[in-house]
Enzyme design. Structure first.
Site, PDB file in Angstrom:
ATOM      1  N   GLU A 265       0.882  -1.164   0.000  1.00 52.01           N
ATOM      2  CA  GLU A 265       0.000   0.000   0.000  1.00 52.01           C
ATOM      3  C   GLU A 265       0.914   1.207   0.000  1.00 52.01           C
ATOM      4  OE1 GLU A 265      -1.003   3.274   1.634  1.00 52.01           O
ATOM      5  OE2 GLU A 265      -1.435   2.052   3.400  1.00 52.01           O
ATOM      6  N   CYS A 302      -1.921   7.860   5.208  1.00 53.95           N
ATOM      7  CA  CYS A 302      -1.902   7.510   3.785  1.00 53.95           C
ATOM      8  C   CYS A 302      -3.170   7.960   3.066  1.00 53.95           C
ATOM      9  CB  CYS A 302      -1.699   6.008   3.614  1.00 53.95           C
ATOM     10  SG  CYS A 302      -2.704   5.010   4.717  1.00 53.95           S
TER      11      CYS A 302
END
Length: 532
Positions: A265, A302
């Site tokens: 990710e 994120c």
């Protein structure tokens, strides 16, 4: 057990043989005791060998045994008490309340996986019994299940020292699947890593599992990480971090003699689209919510909203004024480490120097604050300048964002179309306004892993329905999530047994269905036994 600075290998705490270092308090820039150690190549090899030896034993555990182990991991983490919270705050600059929240998330997701595997649905069991009299050819007995993929390497993340680190989502999913885990701890919070590893080591011991089920390795540079990924016994990698780091691991893993999946990710600017009627009706509330999302955790998430897209007009001007007012009240924040702070300052300076970009709002100045601090910033650029400059799509990790001003709906859609893959996409819309933008919704569905309406991207709920991933470069594989119970799918692989002796079948495939799991039996979902 106090923090020792050692490595956990095959259930034993051993001094690293490749050098020493100390963690740094980002709020003061002072070194933190004790001195920590780095693992050598020989020690990495020993840890991998222990994981390989433990793999078949751990894979053979029942779902009940594995669930009890996951719950025990959560219990042992909670038993660390304030020692864990205090060390986490010291190593990250996070307030204690944030540390408590992240600890709760970490333990809750371990318990969630425990309850999930007991249901057995992740095994996707399918049984097609033999049809010996079928014409023109008989059908053999065929049975399908998912089994653990094997030892998994997990890289701890910088911004979530608990929830995406030693016992975080990747580790929880891999252990739930029955895979031994080798964690490469993050050097920004090694004491936190070790305390959590101590808790998991106790859980391993109490469960009577081999020591190789869980290991903690610390290392400098890329050497230790590379050794772990290249080890032939390792079958998958979990990573949360930068695009550069994720792609380095991806290429390394895919150039092995036996390529393995890297579930990374990576970076995302998480676009937020402001539709005009939403601003007409409530520009100030939208702006306040946006600034809260932008500056939460000093923007070190994120899913931080790094790009805002909107149509020009008086309602957008009102949004900008409200955002500037809210942002001006945000104090300079402590970033996770010196490297992240330096990258933020470099990134915002780079943005400010791009053609057509202007600073429209900022938080309080850093002033004389000690440590690795940064100032929140909001930039503005016209859509055509944004479209002409791919650098404006690059993530600046921290509380900075770029407002893209569009002349009309067509230009707005052009900007959205130009975006790369993202973890999230957000639309702020008035009631019934979304229906007038079907092209926008369709474009975002192709660009993101999570589509948010009248909410904000920060905050990733750990639940069955969560998707945390997205098209490249948000992640290396858009089919999988790194958060939520569906993330276990990364660490299992299907196997089919054909005409296999009934007495030797795995428990979930046996005729009697001893675990009472849901199975697709001759095309019908049931928990019933197979009639012999």
């Amino acid at each position: 057990m106090a923090i020792s600075g050692k490595q956990l290998i095959n259930g034993l705490w051993v001094q690293g043989e490749a050098g020493q270092y100390q963690a740094i308090n980002p709020a003061t820039a002072a070194a933190i005791e004790p001195v920590m150690s780095y693992a050598s190549k020989v020690q990495v090899t020993a840890a991998v060998a222990a994981a390989e030896a433990a793999a078949p034993i751990f894979a053979a555990t029942s779902l009940t045994e594995r669930a009890a182990f996951l719950n025990s991991c959560a219990d042992e983490i909670m038993a660390l008490g304030d020692e864990l919270l205090d060390r986490l705050s010291q190593e990250t600059g996070y307030p204690k309340a944030r540390a408590e929240g992240e600890r709760a998330r970490t333990c809750n997701q371990l318990r969630l996986f425990a309850s999930t595997i007991l249901k057995g649905e992740y095994l996707n069991i399918r049984i097609d019994t033999a049809l010996p009299d079928r014409q023109p050819l008989p059908r053999p007995d065929i049975r399908f299940t998912n089994q653990p993929i094997g030892p998994v390497v997990v890289f701890g993340a910088s911004n979530f020292p608990l929830a995406f680190s030693v016992a975080g989502g990747d580790t929880a999913a891999a252990l739930a699947a029955g895979c031994p885990v080798l964690v490469k701890g993050h050097n920004s919070h090694p004491g936190t890593c070790e305390l959590v590893a101590q808790a998991l080591a106790k859980a391993v011991q109490k469960a009577g599992l081999p020591g190789g089920v869980f290991s903690l390795i610390m290392g400098s540079g890329r050497e230790v990480g590379s050794e772990l990924v290249l080890a032939s016994a390792v079958k998958a990698v979990g990573f949360t971090g930068s695009q550069a780091g994720g792609m380095a691991l991806f290429h390394l893993a895919n150039n092995r003699p036996e390529p393995i999946p890297v579930f990374a990710e990576m970076g995302s600017v998480n676009p937020v689209v402001l539709l005009p009627q939403a601003l007409v009706q409530n520009a100030e509330a939208v702006a306040t919510g946006f600034v809260g999302s932008l500056t939460l955790g000093v923007g070190q998430f994120c899913v931080n909203p790094g790009v805002v897209i909107a149509l020009q007009g008086p309602e957008l001007d009102q949004f900008c004024r409200a955002a500037a007012t809210a942002l001006a009240k945000v104090p300079a924040g402590v970033m996770l480490n010196e490297g992240i702070a330096a990258a933020y300052h470099k990134g915002t300076a780079h943005l400010a120097g791009q053609a057509g970009v202007e600073l429209v709002a900022a938080g309080e100045a850093i002033g004389d604050k000690a440590g690795f601090c940064s100032q929140a910033q909001l930039f503005k650029v016209q859509a055509q300048a944004f479209l002409a400059n791919p650098h404006l799509q690059e993530e600046v990790f921290g509380h900075a964002s770029v407002l893209v001003v569009c002349q009309d709906k067509a230009e707005l859609l052009q900007v959205v179309s130009s975006l790369r893959g993202q973890l999230t996409g957000t639309i702020q819309a008035a009631p019934d306004e979304l229906a007038a933008y079907p092209e926008l919704v369709q474009q975002l569905r192709q660009k993101v892993g999570r589509l948010v309406v009248n909410n904000y991207p920060t905050g990733v709920e750990v639940c069955d329905a969560m998707m945390h991933g997205g098209p490249f470069p948000a992640a290396t594989d858009a089919r999988f999530t790194s958060v939520g119970t569906a993330s276990i799918a990364r660490f299992v692989r299907p196997i089919c047994f054909q005409n296999y002796p009934a007495a030797l079948l795995p428990a979930e495939l046996q005729n009697s269905n001893p675990w009472q799991l849901p199975r697709l039996l001759n095309g019908v979902k049931t928990t019933a036994a197979v009639e012999a």
